[in-house]
Design an enzyme around this catalytic site. Structure first.
Site: not given
Length: 333
Positions: A117, A260, A290
């Protein structure tokens, strides 16, 4: 004060699949009452690839970033793929995107950087370093993710409901005045929680031919939310302090936080435990989910398009990733 890596984010772009899937649609498909998955995950909507693939999304985002940057494609001499999950194990994803953009053989270096990520932040730092050293003129950094694949809908539907597909990209060039750029960049890993977030199959860990059952058992995404929360709760606030200290900033100096988009609940937790004002945090998790490595650059591009970023502002890019790692970058634009 001059930046430690004097660069300019000349243009950004993002791309989403055409198909949007609401959590209520997933509820009906899985036999839950309306609102069940949204209550568990906080995600109301996400986009899912049907007719598009990972390269289509990457090229669309890259073309948008290049157009907004006003940089000729022939000036780009570095293409970095920053995807948590590649298009295929070998070769890297970046050369294929370079080819699809119409760039000639030998015109640029193209390779991948994978920090799950945090891949975009890691690749952005690498690109900035090469530009600051005079080794590149202009770099294209892209993150493209099909996060809707290999999800544990049967065992962990609350986890599976977190994810959505998408891509984003940025064009990075040298800063003309030397005052804009990266003030601090920090990455720290906590491998004691290595297995808390993973897809075990697909590499060399399990042999598809000799261990087909083990391969299949580890082919789906797995996440231990409690372990991730424990590590993050214990260490992340101090990590944010370290990034701010390295930049010479206080919390009050930060104009906008671009995190994030792990989940709406994770963003709420970050705001509470780092002392950041929620009004200064870009939060798109509920409507896009996400998007793994594409989350941070997508949030960055949306903030720019919405007029939330102006010249001279101080941005703090923050995130967590599997591994487990924390990443932070302080940028003045």
């Amino acid at each position: 004060m001059h930046a430690i890596l004097s660069i300019r984010i000349a243009g950004t772009g993002h791309a989403l699949p055409r198909r949007a899937v609401a959590s209520t649609e997933l509820d009906r498909r899985l036999g839950f009452e309306d609102g069940h998955l949204q209550r568990l995950s906080g995600v109301e909507n996400r986009h899912v690839c049907e007719s598009e693939d990972q390269i289509d999304l990457a090229v669309a985002a890259a073309e948008e970033a290049i157009a907004r940057a006003g940089v000729p494609v022939c000036d780009i001499d570095l293409v970095l793929g920053a995807c948590g999950i590649p298009y295929q194990p070998l070769p890297a994803t970046a050369p294929l995107v370079m080819r699809r953009l119409g760039m000639a053989d030998g015109a640029a270096a193209a390779h991948d950087v994978n920090a799950t990520c945090l891949s975009f932040l890691t690749a952005l730092e690498l690109a900035a370093g090469r530009i600051a050293l005079g080794q590149s003129r202009a770099a294209l950094v892209f993150s493209s993710e099909i996060a809707s694949r290999a999800l544990p809908w049967q065992d962990q539907p609350d986890v599976a409901a977190l994810f959505g597909d998408g891509a984003a990209a940025a064009v990075v060039t040298a800063a003309p005045d030397g005052r804009t750029g990266i003030r601090a960049s920090l990455l720290r890993s906590y491998p004691s929680a290595y297995g808390a977030c993973e897809i075990g199959a697909g590499g060399t860990r399990f042999d598809f031919h000799r261990e087909p059952e083990a391969f299949a058992a580890h082919a789906l995404f797995h996440m231990d939310g409690k372990e991730l929360f424990r590590i993050t709760h214990r260490h992340f606030p101090r990590f944010v302090e370290q990034v701010l200290d390295a930049a010479g900033w206080s919390r009050e100096d930060v104009d906008l936080v671009i995190p994030h988009q792990a989940s709406p609940l994770a963003l709420d937790h970050m705001v509470q435990h780092t002392g950041m004002e929620s009004g200064r945090v870009v939060n798109i998790a509920a409507r896009l989910g996400n998007q793994i490595a594409a989350s941070i650059p997508t949030a960055l591009d949306i903030a720019w398009r919405d007029g939330r970023i102006r010249p001279g502002m101080k941005l703090l890019l923050l995130g967590t990733s599997a591994g487990v790692s924390f990443g932070g970058m302080a940028i003045e634009v």
